[in-house]
Design a protein around this motif. Structure first.
Motif: not given
Length: 257
Positions: A55-63, A67-78
């Motif tokens: 998509p045109r805003r692939a970089s923004a979507a990836l960002h 960000s959401q993955l970091r929050k998920f991993l914090a919940t899972a023990g990081d």
């Protein structure tokens, strides 16, 4: 923490398992995992998620996904937020002391091969069986689409089949013929184009004084391969068939106990 990628992706904190509900986030984490310890570039992640038409805003979507993955991993023990590190050209999944089923799978197969090479078939079989137990299903439930994830999924399947073959070899060496015959019957039904399983079954049937059944297995393989691929059995399978027809004494070599 423990990451498990040999099947549906999950992360464990030692108490419970955590799953991602968004497929794109799941594929992002899986891509980082298969390159754990190395930089996965933004371009690689975009290719895995969207292929040749991002998509045109692939970089923004990836960002957002990162960000959401970091929050998920914090919940899972990081707790300290060091699982995903940002680098100038991309991101690194930092395993540190985290467990990883793929690393365990590889180590168990290596150990099994070493035991088998030393003639320690009980220990080899134990390693192979533990490795196979780690495979919980198809990678990402079969949702892998990008080049790296598809290649990884194919690698897992190939390693699993090799491990099954090796486990059959150790069972055969231990003289567990009846168990091997039953196992191979099931494996051939599941993987009808895998010629090595026919070879193993033919040999153990012959050594169990069931020559006629061994020859029927060859005819079954021949029919399946002709129908499905338009091919004749491979050279090693044809040679084994001929050896069984002539009761070649080389097939009567005693098996290790």
């Amino acid at each position: 923490m423990r990451y498990e990628l040999l099947g549906p992706l999950q992360v464990s904190d030692g108490v419970g398992n955590f799953f991602l509900s968004a497929p794109k986030m799941e594929m992002t984490l899986a891509t980082l995992l298969i390159g754990a310890g190395r930089v996965t570039t933004k371009e690689q992640l975009v290719a895995e998620l969207w292929g040749a038409r991002p998509p045109r805003r692939a970089s923004a979507a990836l960002h957002v996904y990162l960000s959401q993955l970091r929050k998920f991993l914090a919940t899972a023990g990081d707790r300290d937020g060091r699982a995903i590190l940002t680098k100038p050209s991309g991101y690194v999944l930092n395993l540190e002391d985290a467990g990883y089923d793929v690393a365990d799978f590889q180590e168990l197969i290596r150990a099994g091969r070493a035991h088998q090479g030393a003639g320690c078939h009980e220990a080899a079989l134990e390693s192979f069986e533990l490795a196979l137990l780690l495979v919980r299903g198809t990678v990402l439930d079969g949702m892998a689409e990008g080049p790296a994830l598809c290649a990884f999924a194919a690698w897992v399947e190939a390693e699993q089949l090799d491990c099954l073959e090796l486990s059959v070899e150790s069972r055969t060496a231990l003289g567990r013929h009846r168990e091997v015959i039953s196992l191979l019957d099931g494996l051939i039904s599941q993987y009808p184009l895998r010629e090595s399983f026919y070879r193993q079954l033919m040999l153990v049937l012959y050594r169990s004084e069931r020559q006629a059944e061994a020859l029927r297995v060859y005819r079954r393989a021949q029919q399946v391969l002709r129908t499905e691929l338009g091919l004749e059995p491979c050279r090693s399978l044809r040679r084994l068939h001929q050896a069984i027809l002539t009761s070649d004494r080389v097939l009567d070599l005693p098996m290790a106990s």
